[in-house]
Design an enzyme around this catalytic site. Structure first.
Site, PDB file in Angstrom:
ATOM      1  N   ASN A 186       0.802  -1.219   0.000  1.00  0.00           N
ATOM      2  CA  ASN A 186       0.000   0.000   0.000  1.00  0.00           C
ATOM      3  C   ASN A 186       0.842   1.280   0.000  1.00  0.00           C
ATOM      4  OD1 ASN A 186      -2.051   1.852   0.353  1.00  0.00           O
ATOM      5  ND2 ASN A 186      -2.464   1.318   2.468  1.00  0.00           N
ATOM      6  N   CYS A 187       1.354   1.669   1.166  1.00  0.00           N
ATOM      7  CA  CYS A 187       2.003   2.986   1.270  1.00  0.00           C
ATOM      8  C   CYS A 187       3.244   2.901   2.168  1.00  0.00           C
ATOM      9  CB  CYS A 187       1.019   4.010   1.827  1.00  0.00           C
ATOM     10  SG  CYS A 187       0.212   3.504   3.353  1.00  0.00           S
ATOM     11  N   MET A 241       2.065   7.945   6.251  1.00  0.00           N
ATOM     12  CA  MET A 241       2.498   7.499   4.927  1.00  0.00           C
ATOM     13  C   MET A 241       1.497   8.031   3.905  1.00  0.00           C
ATOM     14  SD  MET A 241       3.467   3.595   6.035  1.00  0.00           S
ATOM     15  CE  MET A 241       2.051   3.332   7.105  1.00  0.00           C
ATOM     16  N   CYS A 299      -1.360   9.830   3.092  1.00  0.00           N
ATOM     17  CA  CYS A 299      -2.512  10.604   3.542  1.00  0.00           C
ATOM     18  C   CYS A 299      -2.771  10.532   5.027  1.00  0.00           C
ATOM     19  CB  CYS A 299      -3.711  10.222   2.683  1.00  0.00           C
ATOM     20  SG  CYS A 299      -5.231   9.766   3.467  1.00  0.00           S
ATOM     21  N   SER A 322      -2.231   7.034   7.016  1.00  0.00           N
ATOM     22  CA  SER A 322      -1.805   5.787   7.648  1.00  0.00           C
ATOM     23  C   SER A 322      -0.579   6.042   8.516  1.00  0.00           C
ATOM     24  CB  SER A 322      -1.407   4.757   6.589  1.00  0.00           C
ATOM     25  OG  SER A 322      -2.528   4.055   6.167  1.00  0.00           O
ATOM     26  N   ASN A 330       3.091  -0.064   4.804  1.00  0.00           N
ATOM     27  CA  ASN A 330       1.817  -0.693   5.180  1.00  0.00           C
ATOM     28  C   ASN A 330       1.453  -1.723   4.118  1.00  0.00           C
ATOM     29  OD1 ASN A 330      -1.461  -0.449   4.658  1.00  0.00           O
ATOM     30  ND2 ASN A 330      -0.932  -0.510   6.812  1.00  0.00           N
ATOM     31  N   TYR A 344      -7.531   1.561  11.740  1.00  0.00           N
ATOM     32  CA  TYR A 344      -7.342   2.639  10.759  1.00  0.00           C
ATOM     33  C   TYR A 344      -8.669   3.306  10.408  1.00  0.00           C
ATOM     34  CZ  TYR A 344      -6.220   4.254   5.927  1.00  0.00           C
ATOM     35  OH  TYR A 344      -6.054   4.960   4.764  1.00  0.00           O
ATOM     36  N   GLU A 365     -13.228   7.150   0.063  1.00  0.00           N
ATOM     37  CA  GLU A 365     -13.431   8.161  -0.959  1.00  0.00           C
ATOM     38  C   GLU A 365     -14.678   7.855  -1.782  1.00  0.00           C
ATOM     39  OE1 GLU A 365     -11.279  10.993  -4.160  1.00  0.00           O
ATOM     40  OE2 GLU A 365     -10.164   9.297  -3.437  1.00  0.00           O
ATOM     41  N   GLY A 371      -7.561  12.226   2.820  1.00  0.00           N
ATOM     42  CA  GLY A 371      -6.515  13.015   3.448  1.00  0.00           C
ATOM     43  C   GLY A 371      -5.852  13.867   2.385  1.00  0.00           C
TER      44      GLY A 371
END
Lengths: 161, 730
Positions: free
Chosen positions: B178-179, B406, B408, B410, B429, B563, B568, B707
């Site tokens: 993910n990020c 990370m 936005c 997380s 993540n 989380y 969105e 975010g």
């Protein structure tokens, strides 16, 4: 004196986040006024000791910069007499740590300082209790929505302190 | 005027509602039954009208499947049981036919720009351009393969019904995470490799910025989530540039035979250093917004500004200069196609409020004032409170830590490496699965015991889905993304090595997301989160979610973390699914969106300070990430009020932001807030309040919806949410 409303998170009427008191009664009757219902002196609720206490409590948090009084017309003679004792309480409690802004449709030099019907035995004291006076009538022809804290360009932000 | 309703076809295309089609379907079913069970033409018309009435009341384009559900219900209500049976059998047969192929129509409709769902799925992607379409085509294939072959049937079913949301299924077929927080320091100081080319340690600040943006682009193309970089990692190159400029100037003086006073010499050097910083910062801003990654969008990148990271006074002073330039550059904005400066969506900026910048007397207060002006004009930076974060993020050594999220929102868990040193850059993540809390509440029908039962089952279902995510990454070779795994962005593994060791022991996190706490609590006890009983139940649910993640973490040595999901486009999907499953429940499913994470409902009147104070209690229980926001009008005329809110953030909440407004109409040049209105079809559209322009291609609208700032418009559910937001100061 009656008052129309109290706003506790106002950012449109003076610097910082403010508590604002909208008093009732105004004889200017500016064309295009944003708050016509408050022209009537009987509009809203009586400004009681309890309301004063609530405003003092709302001024307490650090994030509140101060108090703004607008209306209606705070400088109507009967409103001045009702507001001065309250402003003394504000100063007694907070000293100069909170700012006081007053909005008036009168012009400082020619109406509040000169011998007119606006000038009362408490006018000077009231001005001495304030930090900033925003003065002058709202003139529709000079309306400009991009102005800071004012409705029309003839109005002035005057630092009294 | 009677409004022209629309419906959404299975392919995602929107077409006008046609009552004749409903009459026809009922008529056909009626003709298929015995004469005695058949309906008169009048009754058929009446039923069709009732169906139309239900659809009109929904206030959005209904999906074909939903309308067919309504038809079934109405046929039963009218006592036409035999006809209803025929109708159901017909639907079932059609469904079988359709299942023979699931992606052809989706792909064709998105190429022809007819797919409304895809068009409004991601507010940072423009789906009409070829490269984005290629990404979406890959996404459709990935979703199809994931649903049919890779994921267990119960997870897929729950995802389809909106009971849970399996995020980023359009990337799941590949071994992608993910990020992350990019270890830019390691890459710049020790060199890296980009597309097979050796990149050495840069010799100037502007070159370092240039390399940083190339790294950002590479990283973004190898993952689907956001990334963050720290300006601190660029700061040492200011001194590198300064030394070079000093040498250069010395040579210039010598060759001209000029003897310069030290004071003048230093002044000229610093002036050139400033120029160098300006050049570097502009490079980052313009390259990031103009870059198009292989994901068909600008890289989701966050730039972190924290003076506390600097290791010396010199570095801190240089970092302050970089931060100042970044803020000034952002206040200026970037030029749109008309040459007018507008608000860019990226990079997102985060500014840390800390002891040395949060009071009027502190050394770096001027930066905080500049940040306030920037927020008022451009919605960013967002703010992290050093004070609260030190309290919340305590590591094994008992020390508080301050670090960026990370991308936005997380947040990593506190972690120390094998040498006992805190480590954040280079961590990541694994992915997210979100639980729809509203569905749990409505499934329990007001029975608390039942609620906790279903809650437990659903959490375990999310757990199962998260295990799939984890398994999908297990065994991934470093070769899948050399920039990440071999050349320093995350680590430096050898070719052919597996990434597995980073999936355990707290190095990376994996997120249990949650959404709709507001509606969940309201459905259960009729209370709002802003009321004491509502707050109590809300916090209890949050604690329970944390108990689950703690339990899984202990059993598997994987850092499960809770989380606050930024739903969105999924907010609309969840709302539609809830309406389909439970009908319209007042205060719960009566809107086309549900509330993100623990947020107070957007329509609830509450002031900024009360909101932040209340939400802070929930944010503390959302360690895997969450952000609170306050909705404000244009505040460019009252920066002191912006600063008052920022100071309040410092004292009360770890991570928050202000949603200001700065839009632009290309037709008339209006610079202010573009409004949302209903068009003649009842659809929500954006309209310039000055000239009435509704052509989205000629409007620049920027709103925060997760975010990040979105600027490519949103689906109907999210648009309704934006329209209904109340101001928290005014």
């Amino acid at each position: 004196m009656n008052y129309a409303s109290v706003r506790t998170c106002d950012i449109a009427n003076g610097e910082g986040v403010r508590v604002s008191l909208f008093v009732s009664g105004c004889t200017h009757h500016c064309k295009g006024c944003f708050n016509q219902e408050a022209w009537d002196f009987a509009y809203g609720e009586p400004f009681t000791r309890k309301v004063e206490d609530e405003i003092l409590a709302a001024l307490e948090p650090d994030f509140i910069d101060g108090l703004t009084i607008l209306g209606g017309e705070p400088m109507e003679p009967e409103n001045q007499r009702a507001l001065v004792p309250f402003l003394r309480r504000v100063r007694d409690r907070f000293g100069l740590s909170k700012t006081v802004w007053i909005y008036t449709g009168c012009v400082l030099e020619t109406e509040l300082k000169a011998q007119t019907r606006w000038r009362t035995e408490v006018t000077d004291e009231m001005l001495s209790l304030a930090d900033v006076l925003v003065d002058g009538p709202f003139l529709e022809a000079k309306k400009d929505i991009s102005l800071q804290f004012r409705g029309s360009s003839n109005q002035r932000i005057i630092r009294l302190r | 005027m009677k409004k022209q309703m629309k419906i959404t076809k299975r392919s995602g295309q929107e077409v006008p509602f046609d009552i004749a089609k409903i009459e026809n379907a009922i008529r056909k079913a009626s003709q298929a039954v015995d004469y005695k069970d058949a309906l008169s033409e009048g009754r058929i018309k009446l039923i069709a009208e009732e169906v139309a009435g239900v659809c009109a009341a929904r206030d959005r384009a209904m999906h074909v499947e939903e309308i067919q559900d309504v038809v079934e219900t109405k046929l039963m209500e009218f006592g036409a049981r035999e006809i209803a049976k025929k109708y159901i059998v017909y639907r079932y047969k059609q469904q079988l036919l359709r299942q023979a192929n699931t992606t052809d129509k989706q792909i064709l409709s998105l190429i022809e720009c007819n797919n409304e769902d895809v068009k409004q799925e991601n507010s940072n992607k423009n789906p009409t351009i070829n490269s984005v379409q290629r990404d979406y085509m890959a996404g459709e294939v990935s979703k199809d393969v994931s649903a049919r072959l890779l994921l267990p049937a119960d997870v897929v079913q729950a995802h389809k019904e909106g009971v849970i949301h399996f995020h980023d299924m359009d990337y799941y077929a590949q071994h992608m995470h993910n990020c992350d927080l990019v270890n830019l320091e390691d890459m710049l100081q020790n060199g890296t490799v980009i597309s097979g080319t050796m990149i050495e340690t840069p010799k100037s600040f502007s070159t370092a910025c240039n390399i940083a943006t190339q790294i950002i682009a590479q990283v973004a193309s190898n993952q689907y989530g956001g990334q963050s970089i720290s300006l601190t990692h660029l700061a040492p190159f200011v001194e590198v540039s300064r030394k070079a400029i000093q040498n250069e100037l010395r040579e210039e003086c010598e060759s001209a035979g000029v003897k310069m006073a030290k004071k003048d010499f230093d002044r000229i050097v610093e002036k050139r250093v400033r120029k160098e910083i300006e050049k570097g910062v502009q490079t980052i801003q313009y390259q990031v917004v103009t870059l198009m990654t292989t994901n068909g969008q600008a890289p989701f990148v966050t730039v972190y500004m924290y003076l506390g990271e600097a290791r010396s006074d010199r570095e801190r002073a240089d970092l302050a200069m970089i931060i100042e330039e970044v803020l000034k550059e952002r206040i200026k904005g970037v030029k749109n196609e008309k040459g007018v400066y507008i608000t860019p969506a990226f990079p997102k900026l985060i500014y840390v409020l800390e002891k040395q910048n949060v009071t009027e007397k502190s050394k770096y207060w001027y930066l905080t004032e500049l940040a306030a002006k920037c927020t008022a004009k451009r919605m960013v930076p967002d703010y992290i409170s050093e004070k609260k974060m030190l309290e919340y993020k305590v590591d094994r050594n008992g020390n508080g830590n301050v670090y960026t999220c990370m991308g936005c929102r997380s947040f990593l868990t506190p972690y120390v490496d094998e040498n006992g040193k805190p480590k954040y850059y280079g961590r990541f993540n694994q992915g997210v699965v979100t639980l729809n809390l509203v569905d749990v509440a409505l499934s329990a029908h007001g029975d608390m015991k039942k609620f906790w039962e279903i809650f437990g089952e659903r959490c375990e279902l999310c757990h199962k889905a998260l295990q799939c995510r984890h398994e999908r990454l297990t065994g991934t070779l470093s070769d899948a993304a050399p920039i990440l795994w071999q050349y320093g962005a995350l680590t430096r593994l050898k070719k052919g090595e597996k990434i597995d060791r980073y999936l355990h022991g707290g190095y990376s996190t994996i997120s249990l997301g949650y959404a709709g706490l507001w509606e969940c609590v309201f459905a259960l006890n009729g209370k709002k989160l802003t009321e004491p009983e509502g707050e109590k139940l809300g916090l209890e649910i949050m604690k329970k979610l944390n108990e689950y993640t703690a339990k899984w973490k202990k059993a598997e040595n994987i850092d499960y973390s809770l989380y606050g999901t930024p739903l969105e486009s999924t907010t609309y999907k969840f709302a539609k699914c809830l309406q389909a499953r439970f009908g319209v429940v007042k205060g719960v499913t009566d809107r086309n969106y549900i509330t993100n994470s623990y947020h107070v409902h957007v329509t609830e009147p509450i002031d900024a300070f009360k909101k932040l104070e209340l939400e802070a209690k929930f944010q503390k229980l959302s360690p895997g990430g969450a952000i609170s926001y306050v909705e404000v009008p244009n505040m460019q005329n009252n920066i002191k009020a912006v600063l008052a809110i920022m100071k309040f953030i410092y004292d009360h909440i770890m991570y928050a932001e202000l949603n200001t407004k700065s839009d632009y109409c290309q037709v008339c040049g209006f610079d202010g807030e573009i409004e949302i209105v209903k068009d003649e079809a009842g659809k929500l559209v954006w309209k310039c309040p000055k000239c009435g322009n509704t052509d989205e291609s000629k409007l620049n609208v920027a709103r925060r919806t997760c975010g990040y700032i979105g600027s490519q418009f949103w689906n109907q559910g999210r648009t309704q949410e934006i329209k209904e937001r109340v101001l928290h100061v005014s």
